[in-house]
Each structure stands twice: as structure tokens, then as C-alpha cells.
Write a protein that holds these residues in place. Structure first.
Motif, mmCIF file in Angstrom:
data_model
loop_
_atom_site.group_PDB
_atom_site.id
_atom_site.type_symbol
_atom_site.label_atom_id
_atom_site.label_comp_id
_atom_site.label_asym_id
_atom_site.label_seq_id
_atom_site.Cartn_x
_atom_site.Cartn_y
_atom_site.Cartn_z
ATOM 1 N N ALA A 16 0.830 -1.208 0.000
ATOM 2 C CA ALA A 16 0.000 0.000 0.000
ATOM 3 C C ALA A 16 0.861 1.254 0.000
ATOM 4 C CB ALA A 16 -0.918 -0.001 1.216
ATOM 5 N N LEU A 17 0.296 2.344 -0.476
ATOM 6 C CA LEU A 17 0.997 3.633 -0.479
ATOM 7 C C LEU A 17 1.244 4.106 0.953
ATOM 8 C CD1 LEU A 17 -0.983 5.384 -3.356
ATOM 9 C CD2 LEU A 17 1.307 4.393 -3.472
ATOM 10 N N GLY A 19 1.213 7.191 2.343
ATOM 11 C CA GLY A 19 0.362 8.253 2.896
ATOM 12 C C GLY A 19 1.150 9.369 3.537
ATOM 13 N N TYR A 75 -12.319 8.083 3.988
ATOM 14 C CA TYR A 75 -11.744 6.816 3.553
ATOM 15 C C TYR A 75 -11.503 5.933 4.768
ATOM 16 C CZ TYR A 75 -10.713 10.232 -0.111
ATOM 17 O OH TYR A 75 -10.820 11.243 -1.032
ATOM 18 N N TYR A 79 -5.047 0.962 4.430
ATOM 19 C CA TYR A 79 -3.770 1.041 5.131
ATOM 20 C C TYR A 79 -3.102 2.420 5.055
ATOM 21 C CZ TYR A 79 -4.419 -3.952 4.334
ATOM 22 O OH TYR A 79 -4.941 -5.217 4.272
ATOM 23 N N THR A 80 -3.429 3.206 4.053
ATOM 24 C CA THR A 80 -2.713 4.450 3.798
ATOM 25 C C THR A 80 -3.272 5.582 4.648
ATOM 26 O OG1 THR A 80 -2.278 3.753 1.521
ATOM 27 C CG2 THR A 80 -2.037 6.106 2.011
ATOM 28 N N ALA A 83 -4.931 9.446 3.059
ATOM 29 C CA ALA A 83 -4.800 9.283 1.615
ATOM 30 C C ALA A 83 -5.561 10.378 0.875
ATOM 31 C CB ALA A 83 -5.338 7.919 1.202
ATOM 32 N N GLU A 87 -5.137 8.839 -4.733
ATOM 33 C CA GLU A 87 -4.504 7.630 -4.217
ATOM 34 C C GLU A 87 -5.530 6.534 -3.974
ATOM 35 O OE1 GLU A 87 -0.672 9.666 -1.928
ATOM 36 O OE2 GLU A 87 -2.548 9.317 -0.838
ATOM 37 N N VAL A 88 -6.669 6.894 -3.416
ATOM 38 C CA VAL A 88 -7.714 5.906 -3.172
ATOM 39 C C VAL A 88 -8.218 5.327 -4.495
ATOM 40 C CG1 VAL A 88 -10.056 5.571 -2.290
ATOM 41 C CG2 VAL A 88 -8.408 6.904 -0.969
ATOM 42 N N THR A 93 -4.450 1.910 -1.806
ATOM 43 C CA THR A 93 -4.556 2.268 -0.393
ATOM 44 C C THR A 93 -5.327 1.237 0.413
ATOM 45 O OG1 THR A 93 -6.641 3.502 -0.575
ATOM 46 C CG2 THR A 93 -4.592 4.714 -1.048
ATOM 47 N N HIS A 95 -8.449 1.461 0.884
ATOM 48 C CA HIS A 95 -9.594 2.144 1.474
ATOM 49 C C HIS A 95 -10.856 2.004 0.624
ATOM 50 C CE1 HIS A 95 -7.501 3.969 4.747
ATOM 51 N NE2 HIS A 95 -6.695 4.702 3.992
ATOM 52 N N GLN A 136 -12.570 0.507 -4.009
ATOM 53 C CA GLN A 136 -12.989 1.663 -3.206
ATOM 54 C C GLN A 136 -14.498 1.846 -3.214
ATOM 55 O OE1 GLN A 136 -11.507 1.844 -6.181
ATOM 56 N NE2 GLN A 136 -11.932 3.754 -7.273
#
Length: 231
Positions: A16-17, A19, A75, A79-80, A83, A87-88, A93, A95, A136
């Protein structure tokens, strides 16, 4: 490459990104209800979090219900930290787009909120609402107490026979405890309000099914309709 992966598959935590540490800034007040957007909340009020596709229309469904004190979009479930929307939407992410609902349980029951949730989207399409596709947009209920979790599960069990009798498949909605909730960018908050984008994109509306739960402020056999929403 991660950006070549399918957005229908949830990202793993290690991929995951990263953040950011700082929350995304939002306005202090709710555009429609003129209540605090980020708290503090009055004593005894409760929060509920729902993911049902694009969060613009989802939020509008809930701010129109009597007894709801405040709503926001954000979100959750990934994990991010903090965000961005981009990104989502990348699927990197974990989310879901969600609406947070702050409500007075003396005026509106959690069952009534669940009824609005079930009756205003398609809970049988995995990671999709209409043309919106990706993890998402998954259908999900994030609970904030053991009582909410039990009630949410009971509502799913009550609604599945209705869905089945309508010729639809199994409900794919996830029911999970809420972890971190991250506010979305300010321009997403109350996006469909009269002062912002009253005629903006919305794919929410009554799905024609009645969930047999939530007889408090909304009759059990009456759909929770959203006046003026796109169908």
C-alpha cells in the motif's frame, strides 16, 4: 508493476501507499446542517460508517434523515494514512469511500440508518456500483460498537431473503469494526449540497427493495427515498 494491477483486488498492507502524517484540511462546519464537521459531538450521540459506492450520493442520503446531527465523507478500511482521492482511486490504499454519520439515538435508530443503507444501493455487486468499479466502491458497514455489529449482521440476514426473492444474488456487503477514519478533501464534503453541486453526479436512489428492519422513524415496509437524487 503495482499500477498495472487489477483494481478489483484489494492491495496488501506491504504494497500500500505510505500516505502522510497530517490530515487533509476540511471546513469546520457542515455545509447543510451547520453542525461541526469533525466534532466534538454532543454527549450520547453515536457514529456509524457506511460504504455504498461513490460517497457523494451516500452522504446526501444520510444528512436528509431526521435525527442525523452531522455527516462527512472519507476513507476507511485500508492502510494508507490520510490518503488523497487520487490515491484511493488508484486502488493502492485499500480504502473504501465511506460516509460517516453522527446521530442522536434518541431521535433516529441505527436500524433506520441500516434501512437507508440497504435500500439505496445494490449490495450484490462486488466492488462495483453501476459504472463505478474498483475496491474503493465496495459495499461495507464499519461498526463502532458490538451492538452495531450484531444489529448490522441481523439486518443482512433479514435482507438476504428479500434480495433472493427479487432474483438477485448473494449480498457481498462486508461488516467489519471501524479502524481509522480519514476525512476526504474538503471539496468532497457535502459535494451535492445546494451551495456546491446540487445537480452533480449521483448514482444512488431506491433499489425497489424493502429491508424488514428499522421500524423506529421509518415504517418497516417503506423505502427510505432520497428526494431529488439521481436514480
Amino acid at each position: 508493476m503495482l499500477f498495472g494491477r487489477s483494481k478489483s483486488e484489494l492491495i496488501t498492507e506491504e504494497n500500500a501507499l505510505p500516505g502522510r502524517a497530517q490530515p487533509l484540511p476540511v471546513a469546520a462546519r457542515h455545509t447543510v446542517l451547520d453542525t461541526p464537521l469533525t466534532g466534538p459531538w454532543p454527549e450520547g450521540y453515536e457514529t456509524a460508517v457506511f460504504g455504498m459506492g461513490c460517497f457523494w450520493g451516500a452522504e446526501r442520503i444520510f444528512w436528509r434523515i431526521p435525527g442525523v446531527y452531522s455527516t462527512s465523507v472519507g476513507y476507511a478500511g485500508g492502510y494508507t494514512p490520510n490518503a488523497t482521492y487520487e490515491e484511493v482511486c488508484s486502488g493502492l490504499t485499500g480504502h473504501a469511500e465511506v460516509a460517516m454519520v453522527v446521530y442522536d439515538p434518541a431521535k433516529v435508530s441505527y436500524e433506520t440508518l441500516l434501512k437507508a443503507f440497504w435500500e439505496n444501493h445494490d449490495p450484490t455487486t462486488l466492488n462495483r456500483q453501476g459504472n463505478d468499479r474498483g475496491t474503493q466502491y465496495r459495499s461495507v458497514i464499519y461498526t463502532t460498537s458490538d451492538a452495531q455489529a450484531a444489529t448490522a449482521k441481523a439486518s443482512l440476514e433479514a435482507f438476504q431473503p428479500v434480495v433472493t426473492n427479487a432474483g438477485l444474488g448473494a449480498i457481498t456487503t462486508q461488516i467489519q469494526p471501524l479502524g481509522e477514519y480519514y476525512y476526504a478533501e474538503d471539496y468532497h464534503q457535502q459535494y451535492l449540497s445546494p451551495s456546491k453541486n446540487p445537480n452533480g453526479y449521483c448514482n444512488h436512489g431506491p433499489n425497489g427493495l424493502s429491508c424488514p428492519i428499522g421500524i423506529g422513524n421509518v415504517p418497516a415496509q417503506t423505502s427510505v427515498e432520497v428526494p431529488g437524487a439521481a436514480h
